[in-house]
Design an enzyme around this catalytic site. Structure first.
Site, PDB file in Angstrom:
ATOM      1  N   HIS A  74      -2.976 -19.682 -33.318  1.00  0.00           N
ATOM      2  CA  HIS A  74      -4.201 -19.080 -33.843  1.00  0.00           C
ATOM      3  C   HIS A  74      -5.266 -18.895 -32.773  1.00  0.00           C
ATOM      4  O   HIS A  74      -5.479 -19.757 -31.932  1.00  0.00           O
ATOM      5  CB  HIS A  74      -4.762 -19.968 -34.963  1.00  0.00           C
ATOM      6  CG  HIS A  74      -6.034 -19.467 -35.551  1.00  0.00           C
ATOM      7  ND1 HIS A  74      -7.211 -20.183 -35.525  1.00  0.00           N
ATOM      8  CD2 HIS A  74      -6.324 -18.297 -36.183  1.00  0.00           C
ATOM      9  CE1 HIS A  74      -8.157 -19.491 -36.125  1.00  0.00           C
ATOM     10  NE2 HIS A  74      -7.653 -18.342 -36.530  1.00  0.00           N
ATOM     11  N   HIS A 105     -13.637 -14.036 -30.966  1.00  0.00           N
ATOM     12  CA  HIS A 105     -13.878 -14.466 -32.344  1.00  0.00           C
ATOM     13  C   HIS A 105     -15.358 -14.700 -32.591  1.00  0.00           C
ATOM     14  O   HIS A 105     -15.941 -14.137 -33.502  1.00  0.00           O
ATOM     15  CB  HIS A 105     -13.083 -15.734 -32.665  1.00  0.00           C
ATOM     16  CG  HIS A 105     -13.082 -16.066 -34.124  1.00  0.00           C
ATOM     17  ND1 HIS A 105     -14.195 -16.567 -34.788  1.00  0.00           N
ATOM     18  CD2 HIS A 105     -12.114 -15.962 -35.062  1.00  0.00           C
ATOM     19  CE1 HIS A 105     -13.902 -16.742 -36.056  1.00  0.00           C
ATOM     20  NE2 HIS A 105     -12.648 -16.390 -36.260  1.00  0.00           N
TER      21      HIS A 105
END
Length: 273
Positions: free
Chosen positions: A5, A41
């Site tokens: 991830h 992110h």
């Protein structure tokens, strides 16, 4: 599939593969003109992770190519699947088609090397966070076809990642003519627990011959949560700790039921075992 991830820095590719990942996920950000610009992110992100790593998309795609190009010194035989987590919520719905076009152009140039040279071994999942952005898929597919490389679409799959109702997801695919190569995600940040009700619904749809071929859950970091997901018969688990999932898969309950996907496995074919 052990899906690493938030792998947004080039150096992290090697790190996550070393921990056991055969798939990695990264975040793609767009500018106001729907150009994909960089992997990033930002905050907030998962607990116990740095949220601020980034690379320009051209550099990152070139690095992905190196890691999946047989004969390259950086080639990783076990790295098979890339999940492009598209941050399109910053765009207007009307920009979705353009975003798909421009994403396809970048991937074609920097990952597929304009369709020239030795083919790379990686498969791609285009993960979209907004059902109203289904035209992104159309823009992507039509751009690759216009370049005369329909065969590259054999290595591309799709996902809507916002935990929408499964019938609504299926309707979005119908609008753009997608009948296969579908991964269905279900999940939430590792900071919050989430049940598996919807994931199990997706598994039932997969096993019933629906449009869904694969199901994965995110972001799962705890031993018991991984066991629960495996018991639900998902195909992939996205995690910040691939090494923990490697350990769980060796347990008596799972070692004969599951195996790690290899580069000869097609990630868009529903597993029948």
């Amino acid at each position: 599939w052990i899906m690493g991830h938030m792998v947004n820095a080039i150096y992290q590719i090697q790190e996550f593969v070393s921990l056991g990942a055969n798939s990695i996920e990264f975040d793609i950000n767009f500018d106001t003109d729907a150009n994909p610009i960089y992997t990033y992110h930002g905050v907030p992100c998962d607990c116990f992770r740095s949220c601020l790593h980034y690379e320009y998309i051209s550099d990152f795609l070139k690095a992905l190519r190196e890691h999946t190009l047989p004969g390259n010194p950086k080639y990783k035989e076990n790295l098979v699947l890339f999940v492009f987590d598209l941050k399109t919520n910053s765009l207007y719905d009307s920009q979705a088609y353009t975003a798909g076009q421009k994403l396809a152009e970048n991937i074609f140039q920097y990952y597929w090397a304009n369709g020239e040279g030795m083919p790379v071994s990686g498969y791609l999942v285009i993960s979209i966070p907004n059902l109203q952005h289904y035209d992104l898929i159309k823009g992507f597919r039509e751009t690759i076809k216009a370049k005369g490389h329909n065969e590259l679409l054999d290595r591309v799959g799709y996902d809507f990642s916002a935990n929408d109702n499964i019938p609504d997801v299926e309707n979005a695919y119908k609008k753009v003519g997608v009948v296969n190569h579908v991964w269905q995600s279900d999940g939430i940040t590792n900071c919050i627990s989430r049940g598996l009700t919807r994931a199990k619904e997706a598994v039932s749809e997969r096993d019933g011959g629906g449009v869904i071929n694969k199901v994965y859950v995110w972001t799962i970091d705890k031993y018991q949560s991984m066991r629960d997901a495996l018991d639900a018969n998902v195909d992939g688990i996205m995690t910040n700790y691939p090494n923990i999932l490697v350990e769980v898969l060796k347990e008596d309950a799972y070692k004969d039921r599951f195996r790690l996907a290899k580069n000869y496995d097609d990630p868009f074919v529903t597993f029948e075992g």
